[in-house]
Design a protein around this motif. Structure first.
Motif, short mmCIF file in Angstrom:
data_model
loop_
_atom_site.label_atom_id
_atom_site.label_comp_id
_atom_site.label_asym_id
_atom_site.label_seq_id
_atom_site.Cartn_x
_atom_site.Cartn_y
_atom_site.Cartn_z
N MET A 13 9.06 2.47 -5.68
CA MET A 13 8.87 1.06 -5.31
C MET A 13 8.23 0.28 -6.46
O MET A 13 7.25 0.73 -7.03
N LYS A 17 13.98 -1.83 -10.07
CA LYS A 17 15.40 -1.55 -9.84
C LYS A 17 16.19 -2.85 -9.64
O LYS A 17 17.26 -3.03 -10.21
N ASP A 36 18.38 -1.82 0.70
CA ASP A 36 17.45 -2.50 1.62
C ASP A 36 18.06 -3.81 2.14
O ASP A 36 17.90 -4.15 3.32
N VAL A 47 12.69 -5.11 6.25
CA VAL A 47 12.28 -3.69 6.20
C VAL A 47 10.88 -3.55 6.80
O VAL A 47 10.61 -2.63 7.57
N PHE A 51 9.95 -1.12 9.95
CA PHE A 51 8.88 -0.10 9.95
C PHE A 51 7.91 -0.36 11.10
O PHE A 51 7.52 0.57 11.81
N PHE A 59 14.17 3.82 10.20
CA PHE A 59 14.61 3.26 8.92
C PHE A 59 15.40 4.29 8.13
O PHE A 59 16.44 3.98 7.53
N ARG A 60 14.94 5.53 8.12
CA ARG A 60 15.63 6.58 7.35
C ARG A 60 17.02 6.84 7.93
O ARG A 60 17.95 7.20 7.20
N GLU A 63 19.22 4.30 6.49
CA GLU A 63 19.57 4.64 5.10
C GLU A 63 20.70 5.67 5.08
O GLU A 63 21.61 5.59 4.26
N GLY A 82 16.41 1.56 -2.11
CA GLY A 82 15.00 1.63 -1.75
C GLY A 82 14.43 2.93 -2.33
O GLY A 82 15.17 3.90 -2.56
N GLY A 83 13.12 2.96 -2.53
CA GLY A 83 12.47 4.08 -3.22
C GLY A 83 12.64 5.45 -2.58
O GLY A 83 12.46 6.47 -3.25
N GLY A 84 13.01 5.50 -1.29
CA GLY A 84 13.18 6.79 -0.62
C GLY A 84 14.63 7.19 -0.43
O GLY A 84 14.93 8.27 0.09
N ARG A 124 6.13 -4.16 1.35
CA ARG A 124 6.37 -2.71 1.21
C ARG A 124 5.34 -1.91 1.99
O ARG A 124 4.23 -1.66 1.51
N PRO A 125 5.69 -1.49 3.21
CA PRO A 125 4.72 -0.81 4.07
C PRO A 125 4.08 0.41 3.40
O PRO A 125 2.89 0.67 3.62
N LEU A 126 4.83 1.10 2.55
CA LEU A 126 4.29 2.34 1.96
C LEU A 126 3.37 2.05 0.77
O LEU A 126 2.81 2.98 0.18
N ARG A 140 7.11 12.64 -5.36
CA ARG A 140 8.51 12.30 -5.59
C ARG A 140 8.98 12.46 -7.03
O ARG A 140 10.17 12.72 -7.25
C1 S3P Z 1 10.58 2.67 0.36
C2 S3P Z 1 10.87 1.74 -0.61
C3 S3P Z 1 11.26 0.34 -0.29
C4 S3P Z 1 11.90 0.28 1.08
C5 S3P Z 1 10.99 0.89 2.11
C6 S3P Z 1 10.69 2.36 1.81
C7 S3P Z 1 10.20 4.05 -0.06
O1 S3P Z 1 12.18 -0.14 -1.26
O2 S3P Z 1 13.15 0.93 1.10
O3 S3P Z 1 9.82 0.13 2.15
O4 S3P Z 1 10.25 4.98 0.77
O5 S3P Z 1 9.85 4.22 -1.24
P1 S3P Z 1 11.75 -0.56 -2.79
O6 S3P Z 1 11.81 0.67 -3.62
O7 S3P Z 1 12.78 -1.56 -3.19
O8 S3P Z 1 10.40 -1.15 -2.71
#
Ligand code: S3P
Length: 174
Positions: A13, A17, A36, A47, A51, A59-60, A63, A82-84, A124-126, A140
Motif C-alpha cells: 500500500m 502503483k 480496487d 474499499v 472492510f 473483500f478477499r 479480489e 491492491g496490496g494484497g 486504507r483500513p490496514l 509480505r
Molecule cells: C490492501 C491494499 C489496498 C486495498 C485494501 C487492502 C492490502 O490497496 O486493496 O485496503 O491488503 O494491502 P492499495 O495497495 O492500493 O492501498
C-alpha cells in the motif's frame, strides 16, 4: 511472457502503483485498470466501507472474483492491484508480474508527505495501525519477491522514471 500479455503491478500500500500506472499509460499504448476500482464499482461502495461493513474476508472474495475475470477476459492491459492481490493463485496466468519495491519507512514518508496524506491514510483500513502495517510489510516482502517476474526499486525515483524502467524491463523480459 504469458499469452495474455498483461502487466500486473503488485506492491505494498502506498508504494505508488497507481502513480506509476498513470505514467505508463501516458508514455505507451497501454490502458490501465485497477483492481480496487473494479471492486468499488462492482459494489458501489469504497474499499473502506467494504472492510467496515462486510469484513476483510468478503473483500478477499471479491479480489478472487476479479482475478478470475482478469485471467479469462483481459488482454494487453496494465493492471494495477491492491496490496494484497498478489496472493491470488492465478497471478502468473494473468500476466507478467512487476513488483514495485521500497523500504517501509520510505513508503510511509511518501504517504505522509503527499498533499492528500490524511485521505490516503484513512482510505486504507490496514494502515490504521502503523506497527501492524510494518509487520504486514515484513511478512509480505519475501512473498512479493517470490512471485515477481520483474522488480523495480522505486525509492527516490519519480513515477515517470519508474514507468520508463518498467517498460524497458518488460520489453527485455518478453
Ligand atoms: C490492501 C491494499 C489496498 C486495498 C485494501 C487492502 C492490502 O490497496 O486493496 O485496503 O491488503 O494491502 P492499495 O495497495 O492500493 O492501498
Amino acid at each position: 511472457m504469458p499469452s495474455h500479455r498483461n502487466i500486473i503491478l503488485i506492491g505494498f500500500m502506498g508504494v505508488g502503483k497507481g502513480s506509476v500506472a498513470r505514467e505508463v499509460v501516458k508514455i505507451s499504448n497501454y490502458i490501465s485498470v485497477d483492481t480496487d476500482d473494479l471492486i468499488e464499482s462492482m459494489e458501489n461502495r469504497t474499499v473502506k466501507k467494504i472492510f467496515e461493513q462486510s469484513g476483510e474476508e468478503y473483500f478477499r472474495k471479491l479480489e478472487k472474483k476479479v482475478s478470475v475475470w482478469l485471467e479469462n477476459s483481459v488482454n494487453n492491459t496494465l493492471i494495477s492491484t491492491g496490496g494484497g492481490f498478489y496472493k491470488q493463485e492465478n497471478l502468473k496466468e494473468i500476466g507478467i508480474v512487476v513488483f514495485l519495491n521500497s523500504p517501509f519507512d520510505k513508503i510511509l514518508k511518501r504517504i505522509k508527505t503527499h498533499p492528500n496524506a490524511s485521505k490516503k491514510l484513512k482510505k486504507r483500513p490496514l494502515l490504521n495501525d502503523l506497527s501492524r502495517a510494518k509487520e504486514l510489510y515484513n511478512e509480505r516482502l519475501p512473498e512479493y519477491m517470490a512471485v515477481a517476474d520483474i522488480t523495480i526499486d522505486v525509492t527516490n525515483k519519480s513515477a515517470l522514471e519508474c514507468a520508463k524502467e518498467l517498460l524497458k524491463k518488460v520489453k527485455e523480459y518478453a
